[in-house]
Design an enzyme around this catalytic site. Structure first.
Site, short mmCIF file in Angstrom:
data_model
loop_
_atom_site.label_atom_id
_atom_site.label_comp_id
_atom_site.label_asym_id
_atom_site.label_seq_id
_atom_site.Cartn_x
_atom_site.Cartn_y
_atom_site.Cartn_z
N SER A 45 -6.64 0.44 4.32
CA SER A 45 -6.18 0.55 5.17
C SER A 45 -6.28 1.94 6.33
O SER A 45 -6.08 1.53 7.42
CB SER A 45 -4.82 -0.21 5.56
OG SER A 45 -4.12 0.68 5.14
N THR A 67 -7.75 -4.84 0.88
CA THR A 67 -6.82 -4.85 1.35
C THR A 67 -6.42 -6.31 2.18
O THR A 67 -7.81 -6.95 2.49
CB THR A 67 -6.12 -3.86 2.33
OG1 THR A 67 -7.08 -4.02 4.08
CG2 THR A 67 -6.11 -1.90 1.49
N ALA A 206 7.96 -6.90 6.35
CA ALA A 206 6.60 -7.37 5.70
C ALA A 206 5.42 -7.47 5.59
O ALA A 206 4.92 -8.25 4.97
CB ALA A 206 7.50 -7.43 4.40
N SER A 207 5.06 -6.93 7.21
CA SER A 207 3.64 -7.95 7.07
C SER A 207 3.27 -6.58 9.12
O SER A 207 2.40 -5.63 8.05
CB SER A 207 3.79 -9.50 7.86
OG SER A 207 4.43 -8.72 9.12
N ARG A 208 3.20 -6.40 9.24
CA ARG A 208 3.21 -5.71 10.74
C ARG A 208 4.01 -5.41 11.31
O ARG A 208 4.28 -5.93 11.88
CB ARG A 208 1.92 -5.68 11.05
CG ARG A 208 0.28 -6.50 10.37
CD ARG A 208 0.05 -5.14 10.12
NE ARG A 208 -1.05 -5.81 9.38
CZ ARG A 208 -1.39 -5.30 8.17
NH1 ARG A 208 -0.16 -5.10 7.65
NH2 ARG A 208 -2.06 -5.67 7.91
N ASP A 230 9.52 -2.42 5.95
CA ASP A 230 8.65 -1.51 5.36
C ASP A 230 7.29 -1.33 6.24
O ASP A 230 6.78 -0.46 5.97
CB ASP A 230 8.05 -2.49 4.01
CG ASP A 230 7.28 -1.89 3.09
OD1 ASP A 230 7.32 -0.75 2.82
OD2 ASP A 230 5.79 -2.18 2.78
N GLU A 235 2.87 3.22 12.82
CA GLU A 235 2.24 4.14 11.62
C GLU A 235 1.13 5.22 11.87
O GLU A 235 0.25 4.43 12.84
CB GLU A 235 1.93 3.03 10.44
CG GLU A 235 3.61 2.37 10.34
CD GLU A 235 3.07 1.28 9.44
OE1 GLU A 235 2.01 1.33 8.26
OE2 GLU A 235 3.55 0.50 8.73
N HIS A 252 6.01 0.95 4.40
CA HIS A 252 4.97 0.46 3.77
C HIS A 252 3.97 0.41 2.67
O HIS A 252 3.08 0.77 2.65
CB HIS A 252 3.54 0.75 4.37
CG HIS A 252 3.01 -0.10 5.62
ND1 HIS A 252 2.59 -0.14 6.70
CD2 HIS A 252 1.98 -1.10 5.00
CE1 HIS A 252 1.31 -1.82 6.60
NE2 HIS A 252 1.39 -1.82 5.18
N GLY A 255 2.98 -3.54 -0.55
CA GLY A 255 2.39 -4.06 -2.03
C GLY A 255 1.28 -2.98 -2.53
O GLY A 255 1.00 -3.31 -3.53
#
Length: 378
Positions: A45, A67, A206-208, A230, A235, A252, A255
């Site tokens: 990513s 990803t 915990a996604s975007r 996270d 970012e 982040h 995962g």
């Protein structure tokens, strides 16, 4: 055939070596000129694949990201050059779900509540959200599922309404970032939504990061919900002011298990072999190493043969695999001296997933629960 791959993709050379000449590239050091003779580009990513990067990639036939997300892909630019593109959707779902479990157990321990008495709303019920829902169900939590776009295309899935989400004790975010359509997710947790919530509620991001309006959170002062962050807006240059308000803050990395990253490589390998019509020669099981057994981990896993499973013993077991407090502490220490989360993500000591070690369990009900939580039990 020349294959360029991100150097942090585990086992890439081992997987793709029989297909063509494999050449790694370092984060931030891939240029359009480097693609001039490449047939395949495999990224993560952190590499933005846009028209500028693709300018010299006239031989490119296949571009994949190891990803789940594709926000770093300009899919229109790839389509314009007739390049097949794909992702490794679902590769890190188990790791993210285990991160959420670790966070929930931490909050429950710190705030003195039983998870089985709480309601959790899961926003986005794809690969990750489904696994979080399975874990929450195994814990005895009441689960609210919210995913209108999925409900529109899946006759077997029914979505709750957003008002039900906002009544939940815990809201766990696992939706993709979308800007258009009937249900855009950009800033779905805006000022109005956040101000309708109670400071006793919890949000797990915990996604975007863009699902939550950072400025709206900052404007709430001390009235904002309890935060586990996270994924962050803007970012890698995140708001340190927001970080200081979080119960848990990480870079982040939800995962970033070894299995999650390696599964991304493996999924792209399978897809490239199918694209080229090449017979597969490898599988992920060939490469994953056995997990090193620390004294603490051995003691934790052996103890389940002689005690009943409860929230306290489960919390101790999870900490042996993944202590989320360590990531939180390191993150805060690093961000006190830096504006970017990139170095942490690049050098993150990859953890193992729960099923990397067999756990001996005598009680049949405990065995079923631990298995439902993702542990390997015997």
């Amino acid at each position: 055939m020349k294959i360029l791959y991100d150097s942090v993709m585990p086992y890439a050379e081992a997987f793709f070596g029989h297909i063509g000449i494999c050449e790694p590239f370092e984060l931030g050091k891939i240029s359009s000129e480097a693609l001039a003779n490449a047939d395949v580009l495999l990224t993560r990513s952190t590499t933005k694949v846009d028209a500028s990067l693709l300018e010299c990639g006239n031989n490119l036939k296949f571009v994949g990201t190891a990803t789940a997300g594709i926000n770093h892909f300009d899919t229109a630019a790839l389509d314009d050059k007739n390049i097949t593109w794909t992702s490794a959707a679902g590769c890190n779902a188990r790791a993210v779900a285990e991160y959420v479990l670790a966070a929930l157990l931490y909050l429950a321990e710190q705030d003195g509540f039983l998870l089985k008495n709480k309601q959790i709303a899961i926003v986005g019920v794809g690969a990750v959200g489904k696994q979080v829902a399975d874990i929450a169900t195994a814990l005895g939590m009441q689960v609210v599922l919210y995913d209108p776009p999925r409900a529109a295309i899946d006759a077997n899935f029914s979505s709750s309404i957003f008002e039900e989400v906002l009544q939940a004790d815990i809201i766990s975010l696992h939706a993709p970032l979308t800007h258009n359509g009937q249900y855009p997710t950009k800033h779905m947790f805006n000022s109005d939504v956040l101000n309708s919530m109670q400071s006793s509620q919890y949000i797990v991001s915990a996604s975007r990061g863009e699902l939550i309006d950072t400025q709206a959170l900052l404007d709430m002062n001390d009235d904002c919900p309890q935060l586990v962050m996270d994924c962050w807006e803007n970012e890698p240059y995140i708001s340190t002011d927001l970080m200081s308000r979080c119960r848990l803050a990480t870079a982040h990395i939800a995962g970033h298990s070894l299995e999650g990253k390696a599964r991304g490589t493996s999924i792209l390998y399978d897809k490239l072999c199918a694209f080229l019509g090449v017979e597969k020669q490898h599988s992920l099981a060939e490469f994953l190493p056995q997990m090193d057994h620390s004294h603490e981990l051995t003691a934790c896993t052996q103890s389940f043969a002689h005690q009943n499973l409860n929230q306290t013993s489960l919390s101790s077991l999870v900490k042996c695999f993944y202590d989320i407090e360590n990531d939180d502490s390191f993150f805060r220490q690093h961000m006190a001296k830096s504006e970017s989360i990139t170095p942490i993500r690049k050098n993150y000591p990859i953890r193992r997933e729960f099923d990397a070690v067999d756990i001996s369990v005598d009680d049949a009900a405990d065995k079923l629960t631990l298995s439902s939580l993702g542990f390997s039990v015997s």
